[in-house]
Motif scaffolding. Structure first.
Motif, short mmCIF file in Angstrom:
data_model
loop_
_atom_site.label_atom_id
_atom_site.label_comp_id
_atom_site.label_asym_id
_atom_site.label_seq_id
_atom_site.Cartn_x
_atom_site.Cartn_y
_atom_site.Cartn_z
N ALA A 33 4.71 -50.83 44.62
CA ALA A 33 3.83 -49.66 44.77
C ALA A 33 4.37 -48.44 44.04
N GLY A 34 5.55 -48.55 43.44
CA GLY A 34 6.09 -47.45 42.65
C GLY A 34 7.26 -46.72 43.25
N HIS A 35 7.73 -47.11 44.43
CA HIS A 35 8.87 -46.44 45.06
C HIS A 35 10.17 -46.88 44.37
N GLN A 36 11.04 -45.92 44.10
CA GLN A 36 12.30 -46.19 43.45
C GLN A 36 13.48 -46.24 44.41
N SER A 37 13.33 -45.59 45.57
CA SER A 37 14.42 -45.51 46.53
C SER A 37 13.86 -45.64 47.93
N LEU A 38 14.70 -46.16 48.83
CA LEU A 38 14.29 -46.27 50.23
C LEU A 38 14.25 -44.92 50.92
N ALA A 39 14.82 -43.90 50.29
CA ALA A 39 14.73 -42.55 50.86
C ALA A 39 13.31 -42.01 50.83
N GLU A 40 12.43 -42.63 50.05
CA GLU A 40 11.04 -42.18 49.95
C GLU A 40 10.14 -42.74 51.04
N ILE A 41 10.64 -43.68 51.82
CA ILE A 41 9.82 -44.39 52.79
C ILE A 41 9.67 -43.55 54.07
N THR A 42 8.45 -43.48 54.59
CA THR A 42 8.14 -42.72 55.80
C THR A 42 7.91 -43.67 56.97
N PRO A 43 7.96 -43.14 58.21
CA PRO A 43 7.67 -44.00 59.37
C PRO A 43 6.29 -44.63 59.31
N GLU A 44 5.32 -43.91 58.80
CA GLU A 44 3.97 -44.46 58.70
C GLU A 44 3.93 -45.66 57.76
N GLN A 45 4.66 -45.58 56.66
CA GLN A 45 4.69 -46.70 55.72
C GLN A 45 5.38 -47.93 56.33
N VAL A 46 6.41 -47.69 57.14
CA VAL A 46 7.09 -48.81 57.79
C VAL A 46 6.13 -49.53 58.73
N ARG A 47 5.42 -48.77 59.56
CA ARG A 47 4.52 -49.39 60.54
C ARG A 47 3.34 -50.08 59.84
N ALA A 48 2.88 -49.52 58.75
CA ALA A 48 1.74 -50.11 58.04
C ALA A 48 2.13 -51.40 57.32
N ARG A 84 6.96 -60.71 62.19
CA ARG A 84 7.03 -59.28 62.54
C ARG A 84 8.37 -58.97 63.21
N ASN A 85 8.83 -59.87 64.07
CA ASN A 85 10.10 -59.65 64.76
C ASN A 85 11.25 -59.59 63.76
N PHE A 86 11.29 -60.52 62.81
CA PHE A 86 12.34 -60.53 61.79
C PHE A 86 12.29 -59.26 60.94
N ALA A 87 11.08 -58.83 60.58
CA ALA A 87 10.93 -57.63 59.75
C ALA A 87 11.41 -56.39 60.49
N GLU A 88 11.07 -56.28 61.77
CA GLU A 88 11.49 -55.11 62.55
C GLU A 88 13.01 -55.04 62.65
N TYR A 89 13.65 -56.15 62.98
CA TYR A 89 15.11 -56.15 63.08
C TYR A 89 15.76 -55.89 61.73
N GLY A 90 15.22 -56.47 60.67
CA GLY A 90 15.80 -56.27 59.35
C GLY A 90 15.70 -54.84 58.87
N LEU A 91 14.53 -54.22 59.05
CA LEU A 91 14.34 -52.84 58.61
C LEU A 91 15.16 -51.87 59.46
N ARG A 92 15.24 -52.12 60.75
CA ARG A 92 16.05 -51.24 61.62
C ARG A 92 17.51 -51.28 61.19
N SER A 93 18.03 -52.47 60.92
CA SER A 93 19.42 -52.58 60.48
C SER A 93 19.62 -51.88 59.15
N LEU A 94 18.70 -52.09 58.22
CA LEU A 94 18.82 -51.50 56.88
C LEU A 94 18.83 -49.98 56.93
N PHE A 95 17.84 -49.39 57.57
CA PHE A 95 17.73 -47.93 57.58
C PHE A 95 18.81 -47.28 58.45
#
Length: 456
Positions: free
Chosen positions: A224-239, A248-259
């Motif tokens: 979608a054009g993002h260059q860094s994870l610093a650009e990601i918002t909570p709304e984008q994560v939930r969407a 969904r469970n794997f994605a939630e745990y993975g993203l929580r650990s990453l951020f």
């Protein structure tokens, strides 16, 4: 001169004119040159090698990267000879004697070493494990050759861990800033952090599951054009989260650990997963297996299959417990697993005796301490692979284990304490089986009949 030496016949003087009659082959100056030796006869004993060998401390960088012709490599390997090869002859012999190798396996390793000698950019230097991995292309073997080189102290293990290769495959197309952030997260996951905020290292399998859940979402953000994870918002994560289920469970745990790691390292401004609840995964109801399939596997002509199925069907061992079993864990018909001592059922003892007879007759010289061995693991001290011997059956150990525990919980009327003590499981796991008591689909008269181990 060098061309004449190459074509010189034994016992004859150099023929400079004859060697250069049809053209000249150019050689790089001051390069090591060894005359090919006469191939050794099949039944001729190998020559005694030097007692000590010191590999070169320097390496010759290749001028050009060219894939060797397999036919040429195999032909040159027949006449290959060097101090390194002669030194390894004694190592091969001693290693084979210690681990009970047969003549065929010894010859395969010797042939593989000669192939490596031909493929080496710097003859006489230590050998990279990555070069050994290329041997099947030329008809060589990998695992036994690696063992010998390691025993000889001539191996440079430059193999990448599986988690690194998995990570590279999932992140190869990401932008450089995003990839750098993910590499920092993976480094913390695998090695932990001793600087505040401190974090313990995680199991590589845990990191793999997090990558599995987060990688598709991160790839979509990059597309979608993002260059860094610093650009990601909570709304984008939930969407971006899957609709439900384990994905969904794997994605939630993975993203929580990453951020969480990136925020702790001050690489992002906010943690977009902060306050986000993890969606619970619906637990499945354990279901019984077909009795006919279990009976067929128990009576398999393959003694490894029969024993593995018996241990799970009668005593509900896990797949990992099967892999870790050693010969000394079973004494006088009793199996010791940690603090548990399990008297083996009669059918299990019969199949155990059949497997031990098969093991002794097939690999009489094996010193592998594990109960289960295969053609690959018998010459070593490693356990068998996770799929052994289940890849030759229609059953899976986890489903068979669940079937055994389910039979016990229904036979005892839902005695949670009993199955906790009998199978070494936690109370929460036992409650999952206890919830099946009274289930209409598991009642007699609905195509299912309660059975005991003795009935099989």
């Amino acid at each position: 001169m060098e061309q004449a030496r190459t074509l010189q016949e034994p016992g004859r003087a150099l023929d400079l004119a004859g060697a250069n009659r049809y053209g000249q082959q150019l050689f790089l100056a001051n390069m090591q040159f060894q005359r090919p030796r006469t191939p050794r006869l099949k039944d001729e004993p190998p020559q005694a090698g030097p007692k000590n060998f010191t590999p070169l401390s320097w390496r010759q960088m290749p001028l050009l990267e060219v894939d060797p012709d397999p036919e040429v490599v195999r032909a040159r390997a027949l006449a290959a000879d060097s101090d390194l090869l002669r030194y390894c002859q004694d190592v091969v012999r001693d290693h084979a004697k210690k681990y009970g190798w047969g003549k065929e396996q010894r010859n395969k390793v010797r042939r593989s070493l000669r192939l490596l000698q031909v493929l080496q950019d710097t003859p006489g230097a230590k050998i990279n494990a990555s070069d050994v991995l290329q041997l099947p292309r030329y008809g060589g073997s990998i695992n036994s050759t690696l063992d010998v080189l390691a025993a000889a102290g001539l191996l440079i293990d430059d193999r990448k861990p599986l988690i690194d290769r998995y990570f590279a495959g999932k992140t190869a197309t990401l932008p450089a800033p995003m990839l750098a952030e993910l590499k920092i997260w993976l480094e913390v996951m695998l090695n932990g952090s001793t600087t505040p905020p401190r974090q313990r290292s995680r199991d590589p399998q845990t990191a793999r599951i997090h990558i599995l859940g987060a990688a598709p979402i991160v790839q979509a953000w990059a597309a979608a054009g993002h260059q860094s994870l610093a650009e990601i918002t909570p709304e984008q994560v939930r969407a971006s989260l899957p609709a439900g289920g384990s994905r969904r469970n794997f994605a939630e745990y993975g993203l929580r650990s990453l951020f969480t790691v990136l925020k702790a390292r001050k690489l992002i401004f906010i943690n977009p997963t902060r306050g986000m609840r993890v969606t619970p995964v619906n637990r499945s109801v354990p279901l019984p297996l077909d009795t006919g399939a279990i009976r067929e596997a128990l009576n398999s002509p393959d003694p490894a299959i029969a024993l593995a199925v018996a241990l799970v069907a009668f005593h509900a061992l896990t797949s990992k417990e099967l892999l870790d079993l050693t010969l000394t864990d079973i004494v006088d018909g009793r199996l010791t697993l940690g603090d548990r001592v399990i008297p083996l059922a009669g059918p299990v003892r019969v199949r155990l005796a059949a497997w031990l007879d098969h093991r002794v007759s097939t690999w009489p010289g094996s010193i592998n301490p594990h109960l289960f061995v295969s053609r690959r693991s018998a010459p070593r001290v490693i356990p068998v692979g996770r799929q052994f011997p289940w890849f030759r059956t229609k059953l899976r150990p986890q489903a068979l284990r669940e079937d055994r525990i389910l039979q016990e919980i229904l036979a005892t009327g839902g005695d949670i304490r009993r199955i906790c003590d009998l199978f070494g499981i936690s109370v929460s796991s036992a409650l999952r089986y206890g919830a099946t008591v009274g289930h209409p689909d598991l009642a007699e008269g609905h195509g299912w009949t309660l059975r005991t181990p003795d009935s099989m």
